[in-house]
Design an enzyme around this catalytic site. Structure first.
Site, PDB file in Angstrom:
ATOM      1  N   SER A 138      -9.628   1.747   2.830  1.00 18.85           N
ATOM      2  CA  SER A 138      -8.759   2.481   1.944  1.00 18.85           C
ATOM      3  C   SER A 138      -7.725   1.621   1.213  1.00 18.85           C
ATOM      4  CB  SER A 138      -8.021   3.568   2.724  1.00 18.85           C
ATOM      5  OG  SER A 138      -7.196   3.006   3.710  1.00 18.85           O
ATOM      6  N   SER A 155      -9.829  -0.415   7.136  1.00 16.99           N
ATOM      7  CA  SER A 155      -9.262  -0.286   5.789  1.00 16.99           C
ATOM      8  C   SER A 155      -8.609  -1.523   5.209  1.00 16.99           C
ATOM      9  CB  SER A 155      -8.240   0.847   5.763  1.00 16.99           C
ATOM     10  OG  SER A 155      -8.891   2.059   5.518  1.00 16.99           O
ATOM     11  N   LYS A 172       0.850  -1.189   0.000  1.00 14.25           N
ATOM     12  CA  LYS A 172       0.000   0.000   0.000  1.00 14.25           C
ATOM     13  C   LYS A 172       0.888   1.243   0.000  1.00 14.25           C
ATOM     14  CE  LYS A 172      -3.869   1.954   2.732  1.00 14.25           C
ATOM     15  NZ  LYS A 172      -4.752   1.692   3.903  1.00 14.25           N
TER      16      LYS A 172
HETATM   17  N1  GLN Z   1     -12.945   4.239   6.301  1.00 12.90           N
HETATM   18  C1  GLN Z   1     -12.343   4.677   7.528  1.00 12.90           C
HETATM   19  C2  GLN Z   1     -11.892   6.105   7.375  1.00 12.90           C
HETATM   20  O1  GLN Z   1     -12.159   6.671   6.357  1.00 12.90           O
HETATM   21  C3  GLN Z   1     -11.212   3.787   7.915  1.00 12.90           C
HETATM   22  C4  GLN Z   1     -10.002   4.065   7.130  1.00 12.90           C
HETATM   23  C5  GLN Z   1      -8.832   3.245   7.563  1.00 12.90           C
HETATM   24  O2  GLN Z   1      -8.953   2.243   8.249  1.00 12.90           O
HETATM   25  N2  GLN Z   1      -7.662   3.716   7.196  1.00 12.90           N
HETATM   26  O3  GLN Z   1     -11.287   6.675   8.236  1.00 12.90           O
END
Ligand code: GLN
Length: 494
Positions: A154, A178, A79
């Protein structure tokens, strides 16, 4: 060779170690697969072809020298919020679009030392803020199971790279879901370790009290293999735990007899679409068929998870992202003076969602509001963690959905709150710091579209990763939902 790409990572490592195939051949096969498929998928922001070949040659040489490498020749995607020396590390943000990482983060370095081949850096929501990858400023990633749908986020690119057979395993980061939500959307396994179990050195921080790096793989065993290598104390990350790591790869149970699996009363499946609900009911029954005893548990404060998270995470991000000011890293837009340079750089460099979070977080931390928002959110977080501790007095693991729906179409969620709610089921575990995994668990058609994959989320008490992998592995082997490909998978070039 391309057949071997679909084999388990452990099998690839065995074949490369026995010099049945070379790591160089594995690298070439994976790069060819990326060239064929990634134009349709868009998982990668940067493909590190030269580095992959160079590392592969080094792995082959080390094997010739008699070294034992548990990830020999295993193609790995990373990532793009993790540093890999000499490689662009963008966080999918304009502000870091041309930033070259000066060093390699610990989790990545451990996997490379173990013989993994770095294929490149994968797309994400900008600074890991989002649940669909649509917040990336640098590219679109599509769900390999239906190119009209998002891969989740994400860690969308990391998950899509494995789902489309380009990488064998990948690394994601999980702050509120994410890794788990996109893994569910793309029919792969994604695991978030206990907070502090894997070093974050070299992970660009979003919300430091929540961020964890975790493995994404086509099966539970591969996730455990990668986890074992990454986990453990790192002097470069003061939050990493010194507690000895219990090896998880190879920990197996054939059934779930004697295991109590908690089903959360407050997570009412009736709230879900009928097809999604039916799939989860079947998943719970399958756990029972394996011998697990299902017990009802209560998480009365879990419902406050999303609200709590959307104070704590933005507060921490507003502080963490203050360093991107045009002075030291990445983009710089010149203004008349220092303040104007800050303003112009940040206005041009950050996307809307990142700005929204910085504004919310800065407000929540400002004097006069700090107690009302941030301190209260921390108290709510403590209650949520206490609920889990109480629930685990009567069960060994908890099962629930990884997300409230299957993957949705692009632009389906235009207001931020509907996107935030995608993490309703994953945020409570993040706030509690406990380990959790998403395992493929069936299919459902959502909003009139094709059948799309779903994920079953399992979580265990702090540092109970071994039990988590054991239970997830037993469920996976009994159900094998990952083996099924959606008809639309055919749209992805061979
Ligand atoms: N969707 C969540 C956010 O937007 C979690 C994102 C994540 O785990 N990095 O913060």
């Amino acid at each position: 060779m391309s057949d071997l790409l679909a084999a388990a990572a452990g099998e690839i490592a065995r074949r490369v170690s026995s010099r049945d195939v070379s790591a160089a051949d594995m690298a070439d096969a994976a790069l060819a697969r990326i060239a064929a498929r990634d134009p349709a998928i868009g998982a990668f922001l940067t493909v590190t072809a030269d580095l992959a070949r160079e590392r592969a040659r080094a792995v082959d040489a080390r094997i010739t020298d008699g070294e034992r490498l548990p990830l020999a020749g295993v193609p790995l995607a990373i990532k793009d919020n993790m540093c890999l020396a000499g490689t662009r590390t963008t966080c999918a943000s304009r502000i870091l679009e041309n930033f070259i990482a000066p060093y390699t983060g610990t989790a990545v370095a451990r996997l490379l030392d173990a013989g993994a081949i770095p294929l490149g850096k994968t797309n994400l929501d900008e600074f890991a803020m989002g649940s669909s990858c649509e917040n990336s400023a640098l590219g679109v990633t599509r769900n390999p199971y239906d190119l009209a749908r998002v891969p989740g986020g994400s860690s969308g690119g990391a998950v899509a790279s494995v789902a489309a057979g380009m990488a064998s395993v990948s690394l994601g980061s999980d702050t509120g879901g994410s890794i788990r939500e996109p893994a569910a959307f793309c029919n792969v396994v994604g695991m978030k370790p206990t907070y502090g179990r894997v070093s974050r050195y070299g992970l660009i921080a979003f919300a430091s009290s929540l961020d964890q790096i975790g493995p994404i793989a086509a099966n539970v065993d591969d996730a455990a293999l990668v986890y074992d290598i990454m986990a453990g104390r790192d002097p470069f990350d003061a939050t990493s735990s010194a507690r000895p790591v219990e090896p998880c790869f190879g920990a197996r149970r054939d059934d779930l007899r004697g295991v109590r699996v908690g089903v959360v009363r407050e997570f009412d499946l009736a709230a879900l679409e009928p097809g999604v609900r039916a799939a989860y009911e079947t998943a719970y029954r399958d756990l029972e068929k394996l011998g697990a005893e299902l017990v009802e548990v209560r998480l009365p404060t879990a419902d406050y998870g999303v609200a709590t998270y959307y104070l704590i995470a933005p507060a921490e991000c507003s502080s963490n992202l203050a360093r991107f000011d045009g002075m030291r890293y990445g983009l710089r837009v010149e203004g008349a003076d220092v303040a104007a340079t800050y303003e112009a750089t940040r206005a041009a460099g950050f996307g809307d969602e990142v700005k929204r979070r910085i504004l919310i977080g800065t407000h929540a931390l400002s004097s006069g509001y700090y107690d009302a928002y941030y301190v209260r959110a921390q108290k709510a977080r403590t209650l949520i963690a206490a609920d889990f501790a109480k629930a685990f007095a009567s069960c060994d693991a908890i099962a629930c959905p990884s997300a409230a729906s299957a993957a949705f179409t692009f632009n389906a969620k235009t207001d931020p709150v509907s996107m935030y709610l995608m993490d309703y089921y994953t945020i409570p575990m993040s706030l509690a710091g406990i380990p959790a995994i998403s395992v493929p668990c069936g299919w459902a058609a959502t909003d009139g579209g094709p059948q799309m994959p779903l994920g079953l989320q399992l979580c265990t008490p702090l540092f109970a990763e071994r039990e988590l992998f054991e239970i997830a592995g037993a469920y996976e082997r009994a159900t094998n939902h990952a083996a099924r490909r959606a008809p639309s998978f055919g749209e992805v070039p061979a």
